[in-house]
Enzyme design. Structure first.
Site, short mmCIF file in Angstrom:
data_model
loop_
_atom_site.label_atom_id
_atom_site.label_comp_id
_atom_site.label_asym_id
_atom_site.label_seq_id
_atom_site.Cartn_x
_atom_site.Cartn_y
_atom_site.Cartn_z
N ASP A 142 0.85 -1.19 0.00
CA ASP A 142 0.00 0.00 0.00
C ASP A 142 0.89 1.25 0.00
O ASP A 142 1.73 1.41 0.89
CB ASP A 142 -0.86 -0.06 1.28
CG ASP A 142 -1.87 1.07 1.37
OD1 ASP A 142 -1.92 1.90 0.44
OD2 ASP A 142 -2.60 1.12 2.38
N ASP B 81 -3.73 2.54 -5.49
CA ASP B 81 -2.40 2.50 -4.87
C ASP B 81 -2.15 1.26 -4.01
O ASP B 81 -1.20 1.22 -3.26
CB ASP B 81 -2.19 3.76 -4.04
CG ASP B 81 -3.14 3.83 -2.85
OD1 ASP B 81 -4.28 3.36 -2.98
OD2 ASP B 81 -2.74 4.34 -1.81
N GLU B 82 -3.02 0.26 -4.12
CA GLU B 82 -2.80 -0.97 -3.35
C GLU B 82 -2.76 -2.17 -4.29
O GLU B 82 -3.49 -2.21 -5.27
CB GLU B 82 -3.94 -1.18 -2.33
CG GLU B 82 -4.05 -0.07 -1.32
CD GLU B 82 -5.20 -0.30 -0.33
OE1 GLU B 82 -5.60 -1.47 -0.14
OE2 GLU B 82 -5.70 0.69 0.22
MG LIG Z 1 -2.46 3.98 0.32
#
Ligand SMILES: [Mg+2]
Length: 411
Positions: free
Chosen positions: A8, A104-105
């Protein structure tokens, strides 16, 4: 047993904005909606803003009350996507099973990668270091034996951290966490569970499965399994989710490029980066594109088809130089240049042999470049460099890639 990572990017949007504006790192800073419209919310904030109690999803108005001097910028999603795609590309150096979860993960199934890259934890540590070094961003990573616990691990400690959750330690690490920390426990489910006295994931794990089935239906059974470390859902592979359409890099050197020799240095660097990425995906390109931006910010893009697909930086660089000579006269110096490899195909697809017998030479060059990939992977980018890159150090950027760009085609 599987080895699954969940990675993450920390404070993603705010961190990316801070790359171009390092001054934001020192002040309370957030990315948010339109303040004048009065309905904007905080989309991301930096560590400094966190100290004022500012939360993601909070209205800007209330964030301002907590911190009147908060600096807020509007989101630039195109920029964030560029970075996030480039980070995903890097993940695929370790496995082809990379599943994006939001921008974003990502989950990575690295079960089969141990012989090449080491244990889950060592892969996670390497990724953590590389993201910092290559992108100036940080990640928190969870390492576990299923996706749900890997996700909990990445939430457990931030920023810039790795947390491993094993069959031996999950009761100590996971069970004391609030039940709503578990994936798919939303507000309504949390309320129902709290009402029957289930407040932690451990409480959930120790409730009767049948009772949860009555209370929450199929969802209850699923959550019970999750809480007990029984999540068998697979990590989808990147190729199922996205097909890479093109791979490109561009850069703005510390000084403007005045002539062909200057651009030659930069094109060598970019061609190497692009081809390294092509090879890491076992792809070749049939088209080379160049992007030129003058010091008055006028831009030009040109492209050329190759005689046969390639993943060799010499060929890509030579083609880029040919395009430059053909189309640019240096009436103005160049501020930035880029190279993009397009019309990609799988590297092992058989090609028609030409009667000129260049294949043997190509094969030798490829072996050299792949040996270099291995050295770079082991010792870092600085460990091996073409002599041409040492001819003029005033041209070499501090950070090699100013804007890593990849274009993903989604279904
Ligand atoms: Mg994040």
């Amino acid at each position: 047993m599987r080895t699954v990572l969940h990675s993450d990017l920390n404070n993603c949007f705010a961190s990316i904005e801070s790359i171009a504006h390092p001054e934001y790192r020192k002040i309370p800073f957030a990315v948010g909606g339109d303040e004048e419209l009065r309905h904007g919310i905080i989309l991301a904030k930096n560590e400094c803003a966190k100290k004022y109690g500012i939360k993601t999803g909070e209205p800007l108005l209330s964030a301002r009350q907590k911190c009147p001097e908060l600096t807020v910028v509007k989101p630039n999603f195109e920029l964030y996507d560029t970075y996030c795609s480039a980070v995903r590309q890097m993940y695929s150096d370790y496995t082809d099973q990379v599943e994006a979860f939001g921008m974003d993960e990502c989950w990575l199934d690295v079960t089969g990668s141990a012989s090449l890259f080491g244990s889950g934890r060592s892969i996670a540590e390497e990724i953590r270091r590389r993201v910092k070094k290559e992108f100036d961003l940080t990640v928190s990573i969870g390492v576990s034996f299923n996706k749900v616990f890997a996700k909990l691990g990445s939430d457990y400690k931030k920023p810039d951290a790795v947390t491993e959750i094993t069959p031996e330690n999950y009761r100590e690490i996971v069970w004391p966490l609030a039940v709503e920390d578990l994936l798919f426990v939303g507000r309504a489910t949390k309320a129902k569970l709290n009402r029957i006295g289930v407040r932690t994931i451990g409480d959930l794990a120790n409730t009767s499965e049948n009772f949860l089935a009555t209370l929450l239906g199929k969802n209850g059974v699923m959550l019970y399994q999750y809480a007990n470390g029984r999540d068998a859902s697979p990590v989808r592979s990147l190729s199922e989710a996205d097909v890479i359409k093109s791979i490109g890099n561009s850069t703005t050197p510390p000084r403007d490029m005045q002539n062909e020799q200057d651009v030659n240095v930069i094109f060598h660097m970019l061609a190497e980066q692009v081809c390294r990425r092509l090879r890491s995906h076992a792809l070749k390109c049939s088209v080379v594109q160049i992007h030129l931006r003058s010091n008055e910010l006028t831009t030009m893009e040109r492209q050329m088809h190759l005689k046969s697909p390639t993943d060799l930086s010499d060929t890509v660089c030579a083609t880029a130089m040919e395009l430059l000579r053909e189309h640019y006269r240096f009436a103005l110096p160049l501020r930035s240049v880029g190279i993009r490899a397009a019309e990609l195909s799988e590297a092992d697809r058989p090609v028609q042999l030409t009667i000129y017998g260049d294949e043997e030479k190509e094969d030798k060059l490829r072996k050299i470049e792949m040996a270099k990939d291995a050295i770079i992977r082991k010792y870092g980018k600085e460990s091996i460099r073409r002599a041409v890159l040492l001819t003029d150090k005033t041209l070499l950027p501090q950070r090699e890639v100013s804007a890593p760009t990849s274009v993903f085609r989604s279904h």
